[in-house]
Design an enzyme around this catalytic site. Structure first.
Site, PDB file in Angstrom:
ATOM      1  N   GLY A   1       0.813  -1.205   0.000  1.00 40.02           N
ATOM      2  CA  GLY A   1       0.000   0.000   0.000  1.00 40.02           C
ATOM      3  C   GLY A   1       0.843   1.249   0.000  1.00 40.02           C
TER       4      GLY A   1
ATOM      5  N   GLY B   1       4.400   7.152   3.127  1.00 39.62           N
ATOM      6  CA  GLY B   1       5.349   6.310   2.412  1.00 39.62           C
ATOM      7  C   GLY B   1       4.708   5.051   1.863  1.00 39.62           C
ATOM      8  N   ILE B   2       5.550   4.199   1.296  1.00 37.76           N
ATOM      9  CA  ILE B   2       5.110   2.941   0.700  1.00 37.76           C
ATOM     10  C   ILE B   2       5.425   1.796   1.656  1.00 37.76           C
ATOM     11  CG2 ILE B   2       5.358   1.395  -1.280  1.00 37.76           C
ATOM     12  CD1 ILE B   2       6.335   3.775  -2.907  1.00 37.76           C
ATOM     13  N   VAL B   3       4.500   0.818   1.717  1.00 44.48           N
ATOM     14  CA  VAL B   3       4.713  -0.367   2.548  1.00 44.48           C
ATOM     15  C   VAL B   3       4.886  -1.570   1.634  1.00 44.48           C
ATOM     16  CG1 VAL B   3       3.802  -1.822   4.386  1.00 44.48           C
ATOM     17  CG2 VAL B   3       3.314   0.622   4.391  1.00 44.48           C
TER      18      VAL B   3
ATOM     19  N   ASP C   1      -3.689   8.205  15.878  1.00 39.94           N
ATOM     20  CA  ASP C   1      -4.187   8.053  14.507  1.00 39.94           C
ATOM     21  C   ASP C   1      -4.842   6.676  14.343  1.00 39.94           C
ATOM     22  OD1 ASP C   1      -4.692   8.779  11.870  1.00 39.94           O
ATOM     23  OD2 ASP C   1      -2.809   7.946  11.141  1.00 39.94           O
TER      24      ASP C   1
END
Length: 712
Positions: free
Chosen positions: A417, A422-424, A538
């Site tokens: 995702g 950032g990107i995982v 969050d």
């Protein structure tokens, strides 16, 4: 005339007396018809001062026996069971219940009973289960409990009982379930606790003030299952070696006691994570990072024996001065070599990781060929030479991390995702180990020390319901966080299904309640027991991940702060401001999908401060509960009705809509769970109160759900 009136009055008086006698005779006959067990139960009814649900409505004294009464079960016309769970009964336990010779089961859980346990109760020697948890009982456990030779289940948890556990308890040889948690018990465990209660399958002594050492014979409880819970007490001394004799499937919880010394590494204690031992500052050895002292003074023994005499002393002095010069020369050479290797490594890694991460979106399951080619020209000792380098190195946060940067870069990677943070990636190492790697993106190198301090603090937070941060990497161009990989996706997908067309089965109520409990436990740990009493800030279904057995794992804890330090998320602050302006409806800033999701789970006070609080987390948790109950997406609801999920529930309550209108249709297939669903709904509505001070703490929420789940 007066004579006649007098006669008339006498006749009336005689008639009245006769009438009263007849009525008394009828009542006596009715009572006489009821057997002795019925009379004993009527004494119990008399000890109950409030019965809001009418539990005793059909307790008719005119019956010959009480077998048809509510809550009473008979066998061969003898009372064998009394069961009134969750009836909100207010009163005490009558001693007359002990006179029921055939009584086998008492279940009075989750009422409002007070007072002590009557000694006479334990005259019912055939008793097999005594379940009284969730009341307000006080006093101690009488030694007469040892008379209950057939007792198999004893649950007195969630009361205010005091005193020490009686030695006679070990006479209950058939006991399978012993749950005494959340009381005020003190003293040490009875001598012979392990040998005497070796039939136990469930043991929970948590949240008391029990002290002394844990009995050495505890390992004889060979039938234990689940969790053997000794947590939140005052137990001291060494951890018995016999713990290792327990079945390996048993999870031993020793957290928050005063235990000391090395943690045994045998049997069931091998390969246990640090989670089972936290809160014992005097414990040492694996899996904790605190090393055990070996009994040698800090300076240690002399390496060589002292040699006396002038000539020999001179030789030793020369030898020492020569060795110092050699050591200095070696160190200088090593440092020079390290610098060269580090520069080469940095150049290769920077080039390769950029190529690998840019290609990952379109090319799943490809190795990092560029990094392979670069690393193959480096010396095999480069890993060890980078150990003293502060940056450009993979830093483990757990002693059990067995992979290195080389293995991580050679692994196959898949994009899971993207977000503004950032990107995982899902990364699969050659040995099959799966990890989740978050790339925070590019940024400067001026705040490395701050990042290092924060990431190591986050790495120390260990709990079964919080995703574990295992390692991290920092360089000028890349910042990576390496987590455990959680295989079953996130909670949002579990509630609403995934965007891709795959088979979707709605979750049962039992699974949803399990997830609710897991999230609550994780948040409670962050708020109450983590080193800094953290706040998540969050919380939303997208960062609640689900394990193999649908257990909840809270992810992204501490991520926003780390991203800000790393410089990879410059939008966080502006996004918060944009959200505030959008809610106040005087901004032309476009609301992104990410911002809209955040808006649905943010507490009202989020508009006034940028600093999250624990009550902020409680609100977000309450919204998640409402989402699990209703099956409705807060974002979709906001799009269609311009109303968030909390307001929608409030509207339904004010409109007095039936429960079926707000429930997820899948839960409509489980009408027997309606009472439990209503209880959770009340808890969730308490969590989303507008005033933060009106919301419960996560510890209170956790206790409420634990009591509810225990009654399943």
């Amino acid at each position: 005339m007066e004579f006649r009136v007098s006669i008339s009055c006498q006749r009336c008086h005689l008639c009245l007396c006769l009438f009263m006698f007849l009525m008394f005779s009828v009542l006596v006959l009715h009572v006489v018809c009821l057997n002795e067990e019925g009379l004993a139960l009527l004494s119990f009814k008399a000890s109950i001062t409030e019965d809001p649900n009418g539990s005793f409505a059909n307790w008719d004294s005119s019956k010959q026996n009480p077998c048809s009464w509510n809550g009473i079960t008979c066998k061969d016309s003898r009372v064998v069971s009394i069961s009134f769970p969750k009836e909100r009964l207010l009163g005490s336990i009558a001693s007359s219940l002990g006179s029921l010779a055939s009584l086998r089961h008492i279940n009075l859980r989750n009422n409002r009973l007070f007072g002590s346990l009557p000694l006479e109760l334990f005259q019912a020697r055939g008793l097999q289960s005594l379940v009284l948890y969730g009341n307000a009982l006080s006093g101690f456990i009488p030694t007469e409990i040892g008379n209950l030779a057939f007792l198999q289940v004893l649950d007195l948890s969630l009361n205010t009982l005091t005193g020490s556990l009686p030695n006679a308890l070990i006479n209950c040889k058939r006991l399978k379930t012993l749950v005494l948690s959340h009381n005020n018990f003190t003293g040490s465990l009875p001598i012979g606790f392990g040998n005497g209660l070796n039939a136990l399958e469930k043991l929970d002594l948590s949240y008391n003030r029990l002290n002394g050492s844990i009995p050495m014979d505890i390992g004889n409880m060979s039938k234990l299952e689940g969790t053997a819970d000794f947590s939140h007490n005052l137990f001291s001394g060494l951890i018995p070696l016999s713990f290792g004799d327990l079945p390996e499937k048993v999870y031993i919880d020793l957290t928050y006691n005063n235990l000391s010394g090395p943690i045994p590494q045998n049997g069931a204690l091998v390969n246990r994570g640090p989670t089972a031992f936290i809160g014992n500052p005097l414990l040492c050895g694996p899996p904790l990072k605190t090393p055990c002292s070996n009994g040698v003074p800090p300076d240690g023994p002399a390496m060589f024996p002292t040699i006396e005499g002038g000539e020999n002393e001179g030789r030793i002095s020369k030898r020492t001065s020569m060795s110092k010069a050699i050591v200095v020369a070696i160190v200088v050479c090593d440092l020079f070599g390290i610098a060269l290797i580090a520069l080469l490594f940095f150049y290769c890694y920077r080039r390769a990781i950029a190529m690998r991460l840019n290609e990952a979106n379109g090319s799943n399951d490809k190795d990092l060929k560029a990094m392979k080619e670069c690393l193959c020209c480096m010396d095999e000792d480069s890993d060890t030479s980078s150990e003293n380098v502060e940056q450009n190195d993979l830093v483990p946060l757990d002693r059990h991390v067995k992979f290195n940067l080389d293995e991580l870069l050679k692994a196959s990677a898949f994009v899971l995702g993207k977000s503004e943070i950032g990107i995982v990636y899902k990364v699969v190492l050659d040995n099959g180990l799966m990890l989740a790697v978050r790339r925070l993106g590019e940024g400067g190198s001026q705040r490395f020390k701050e990042f290092q301090t924060e990431v190591e603090a986050v790495g120390k937070v260990r709990h079964p319901n919080i995703v574990t941060l295992r390692a991290y990497y920092w360089s000028v161009e890349e910042k990576l966080l390496i987590y455990d990989f959680i295989p079953n996706g996130n909670l949002s997908a579990a509630i609403h299904g995934r965007s891709v067309p795959v088979s979707f089965s709605p979750m049962s109520w039992a699974v949803r309640l399990k997830i609710m409990k897991g999230i609550a436990r994780g948040l409670c740990f962050l708020h109450e027991f983590s080193p800094k009493k953290y706040v998540h800030g969050d919380l939303k279904p997208n960062n609640i991940l689900l394990g193999p057995n649908m257990e909840a794992h809270i992810s992204d804890f501490g991520l926003a702060h780390l991203a800000n330090i790393a410089g990879g998320s410059p939008m966080l602050h502006s996004r918060r401001i944009a959200t505030e302006k959008t809610q106040n409806q005087f901004s032309d800033i476009a609301v992104t999908p990410v911002m809209k999701i955040e808006l649905c789970y943010q507490a009202p006070e989020a508009l006034k401060t940028l600093k999250p609080s624990q009550k902020w987390d409680v609100y977000s948790y309450g919204v998640i509960l409402l989402e699990l109950i209703s099956g409705r997406s807060p974002v979709a609801l906001l799009d269609t009705s311009d109303m968030d999920l909390v307001r929608w529930f409030q509207f339904c309550i004010e409109a007095k809509k039936p429960l079926s209108d707000v429930l997820d249709p899948a839960l409509g297939q489980e009408p027997e769970k309606e009472d439990e669903i209503i209880s959770v709904l009340k808890t969730s509505l308490a969590c989303v109160q507008y005033n933060p001070e009106s919301r419960p703490s996560m510890r209170q929420v956790t206790d409420t759900l634990e009591r509810l789940a225990a009654g399943l």
